[in-house]
Write an enzyme that holds these catalytic residues in place. Structure first.
Site, mmCIF file in Angstrom:
data_model
loop_
_atom_site.group_PDB
_atom_site.id
_atom_site.type_symbol
_atom_site.label_atom_id
_atom_site.label_comp_id
_atom_site.label_asym_id
_atom_site.label_seq_id
_atom_site.Cartn_x
_atom_site.Cartn_y
_atom_site.Cartn_z
ATOM 1 N N GLY A 300 0.830 -1.202 0.000
ATOM 2 C CA GLY A 300 0.000 0.000 0.000
ATOM 3 C C GLY A 300 0.861 1.247 0.000
ATOM 4 O O GLY A 300 1.922 1.302 -0.644
ATOM 5 N N SER A 301 0.419 2.227 0.796
ATOM 6 C CA SER A 301 1.076 3.531 0.743
ATOM 7 C C SER A 301 2.517 3.545 1.219
ATOM 8 O O SER A 301 3.219 4.525 0.974
ATOM 9 C CB SER A 301 0.287 4.532 1.565
ATOM 10 O OG SER A 301 -0.992 4.634 1.006
ATOM 11 N N THR A 302 2.964 2.495 1.908
ATOM 12 C CA THR A 302 4.366 2.517 2.348
ATOM 13 C C THR A 302 5.308 2.457 1.141
ATOM 14 O O THR A 302 6.512 2.646 1.282
ATOM 15 C CB THR A 302 4.701 1.347 3.300
ATOM 16 O OG1 THR A 302 4.353 0.110 2.672
ATOM 17 C CG2 THR A 302 3.945 1.484 4.608
ATOM 18 N N ILE A 303 4.746 2.245 -0.045
ATOM 19 C CA ILE A 303 5.580 2.219 -1.240
ATOM 20 C C ILE A 303 5.734 3.620 -1.848
ATOM 21 O O ILE A 303 6.616 3.860 -2.682
ATOM 22 C CB ILE A 303 4.990 1.236 -2.286
ATOM 23 C CG1 ILE A 303 6.119 0.581 -3.082
ATOM 24 C CG2 ILE A 303 4.011 1.927 -3.218
ATOM 25 C CD1 ILE A 303 5.660 -0.541 -3.963
ATOM 26 N N LYS A 304 4.899 4.552 -1.401
ATOM 27 C CA LYS A 304 4.887 5.882 -2.029
ATOM 28 C C LYS A 304 6.240 6.593 -2.020
ATOM 29 O O LYS A 304 6.566 7.282 -2.984
ATOM 30 C CB LYS A 304 3.795 6.766 -1.414
ATOM 31 C CG LYS A 304 2.394 6.407 -1.922
ATOM 32 C CD LYS A 304 1.312 7.241 -1.241
ATOM 33 C CE LYS A 304 -0.078 6.732 -1.653
ATOM 34 N NZ LYS A 304 -1.095 7.089 -0.658
#
Ligand code: 59J
Length: 609
Positions: A300-304
């Protein structure tokens, strides 16, 4: 009468008898001698070997001498797995069967069932050795000796003891009853830890006492000790905080991984649920998976941060480039990408701070698919870390050649790629280490490994600065804050994928980050699987765990605070008579409640607005 006269008197008959008798005696003696000689030759020469073997078989024994298995320690030499000598009770089946009268006391002592024992022994009468009970307590061993049941003896063996129990159970794994590694580090380093058993030939008397050491003594070669990269104190800290949060939030499971930025060493790796490695009777498969390396999830957003790093690297975006995320949803083909609020116009830094999916999508669609793929793959997302840990999963990053537009969009905010917690930590370590990629390690490394430059130091520094804003006021991760230190990171709340779709109300709460920002030393990833207590956002569930674990670790490792200003403020505020001592802060206050989000799936599967 002279002699002749006597001879005459007895006549020729009288002379014959003694002669025959003499001959007969001689013949008998001769035959007897021949028999004896033959017997001697037979025994001494012809059957010598056979008889020697038979004799040896009765009294000469090869006794195995178990080797001591190497100790596993933490990075500071604190023991994590130790082999302690124990006694096992064994029996010679034939002899024990013959001593039936003494069974009651023996079976009572060893909790054996006489009928089962009878059957067990009867089936194995041809053997010399069977175990009755392995690894008994010293007290029990003493009692067994005192009974002196014929055919029953003790054998010295080693048994593994894990002082940290459930705290480090997944990393260490365990050995079987023969002291062979079955899981975890015990299995991965089996060759290193295991010694080579020795043996000696001895002569034993009828009472099985060794009377003489004969020959061929091979000394057992002890296994080698192994120093892990784990710091036992940090491991305890990580496990304690993880367990408390999982129990408090009714979550199913979770993991915490902490890496040393300089070396890539794993300083802590905790999982919950756990198990007691010293007593595995009630062991369930569920409990003994080292989820931090064996379980994959969509980040999820931890890849942003990596999407943004790609955008900065490609040069179309700078930290303050503006992106319009109005009105909170964005059509990509037949699909719709949504933010949970309408954030309006944001700069790149604020896209990360607020975690806008639309912002990440727009950046990803502005670059070549290969450029996004390239950075993910350079930091190791979706491929094994090659840590050597048994059962490590690689995760998945598909080839950019197969990506449709919607795939590029969802990948930008972490869907369609899967990673392990360890992999995510390794990727964040690159951001922390100015773009250097280094291997992770479960064992202590004394030299700093040389890294490979996979991202420019400037880009890494810019992303770190944005991650700091996530933890500061206005960000989604303020609960990750640590008093006295500047920290940075990223929250993630992920609908769990299930059977081709996404579960309506099952989430992962994530936080990944680094500290101290001015000179990163530690990277920590927190993953909480299915928080059930109402709160489920990464910022609410995972960020506080990160904050507490980092706070403890930074202090334990004596890392200099880089946010002296906040310490001063705290001291001034807290001077109401109290001495100005700095203590560990209480658990971070709960982050502002987020309004419950609308069910997500409907929009995704609705095929667009
Ligand atoms: C979300 C998703 C599911 C998969 C959305 C989480 C998508 C999506 C299809 C709504 C909960 C929720 C491929 S939100 O992680 O955007 O951590 O503090 O699960 O978006 O397109 O009720 N995180 N999370 N999305 N899916 N598909 C935010 C965000 C994130 C937060 C909060 C609130 C999602 C700030 C997530 C956090 O950054």
């Amino acid at each position: 009468m002279n002699l002749d006269a006597m001879k005459q008197a007895n006549g020729p008959e009288a002379c014959k008898t003694p002669r025959i008798r003499l001959l007969a005696v001689l013949a008998i003696l001769g035959v007897a001698t021949a028999l004896l000689v033959w017997r001697a030759v037979d025994i001494q020469v012809l059957r010598r070997e056979f008889l020697q073997e038979q004799g040896d078989a009765r009294h000469l024994r090869v006794v195995a001498m178990p080797a001591h298995r190497g100790m596993i320690t933490d990075r500071n030499g604190e023991p994590l797995a130790i082999s302690t000598p124990v006694d096992s009770v064994w029996a010679n089946p034939r002899e024990l069967l013959a001593a039936r009268a003494q069974w009651p006391r023996l079976t009572r002592l060893l909790h054996l069932d006489a009928t089962t024992l009878q059957r067990h022994l009867a089936k194995r009468v041809d053997r010399e050795f069977i175990y009755l009970k392995r690894a008994v307590s010293p007290e029990l061993a003493r009692q067994v000796v005192a009974l002196a049941v014929p055919g029953v003896s003790l054998q010295r063996e080693y048994r593994r003891y894990y002082p940290a129990g459930e705290v480090a159970a997944h990393v260490l794994g365990f050995t079987n009853v023969d002291d062979r590694g079955q899981e975890g580090i015990e299995l991965a380093y089996e060759e290193w830890l295991r010694g080579v058993p020795g043996s000696k030939r001895v002569i034993k008397d009828n009472l099985k006492r060794i009377v003489e050491n004969v020959e061929g003594v091979t000394e057992p070669v002890p296994g080698k000790d192994l120093a892990l990269s784990i710091d036992r104190r940090l491991q305890y800290l990580a496990y304690r905080e993880l367990k408390a949060t999982i129990q408090g939030s009714g979550a199913k499971a979770g993991s915490v991984v902490m890496l040393d930025v300089g070396t890539g060493e794993i300083l802590a790796m905790a999982n919950y649920p756990s198990f007691n490695s010293n007593n595995r009777v009630k062991l369930r498969g569920e409990a003994y998976r080292n989820r931090a390396v064996t379980d994959v999830f969509e980040p999820g957003s931890t890849i942003k941060p990596f999407t943004i790093a790609a955008a900065l690297e490609v040069g179309k975006y700078r930290p303050h480039t503006m992106i319009d995320t109005t009105p909170g949803f964005y059509k990509v083909g037949r699909h719709v990408v949504r933010d949970i609020h309408n954030y309006g116009v944001l700069d790149v830094s604020t896209v990360l701070q607020k975690s806008s999916n639309i912002g990440a999508t727009k950046m990803a669609l502005a670059m070549e698919p290969q450029q996004l793929w390239s950075i993910f793959s350079r930091v190791g997302l979706g491929s094994s870390t090659h840590s050597g840990f048994p059962g490590e999963m690689a995760g998945l990053l598909s080839s950019y050649k197969s990506w449709r537009e919607i795939d590029r969009a969802t990948l930008a905010y972490g869907y369609g790629v899967s990673v392990t917690p360890l992999q995510l930590a390794q990727a964040y370590r690159v951001l922390a280490d100015n773009g250097q990629m280094k291997p992770v390690s479960f064992v202590r490394t004394d030299a700093t490994p040389v890294g490979e430059q996979v991202m420019s130091p400037e880009v890494a520094a810019q992303v770190r600065a944005m991650m700091e804003a996530v933890v500061n006021e206005g960000g989604t991760g303020t609960a990750a804050d640590v008093l006295g230190y500047r920290v940075g990171g990223k929250t993630g709340t992920v609908h769990k994928s299930e059977m081709g779709g996404y579960a309506e109300n099952r989430y992962l709460a994530l936080f990944a980050g680094v500290a101290p920002i001015s000179h990163p030393r530690l990277v920590t990833v927190v993953m909480i699987d299915e928080p059930a207590g109402g709160e489920y956002y990464g910022g609410q569930i995972a960020a506080p765990v990160f904050g507490r674990v980092m706070a403890g670790a930074l202090r334990l490792l004596d890392i200099a605070p880089d946010d002296v200003q906040s310490l001063r403020t705290q001291l001034v505020e807290g001077t109401a008579g109290a001495p100005p001592t700095i203590v560990n802060p209480a658990p971070a206050p709960p982050s502002p409640r987020l309004e419950p989000a609308k069910p997500y799936i409907k929009h995704v599967s609705a095929g667009g607005l």
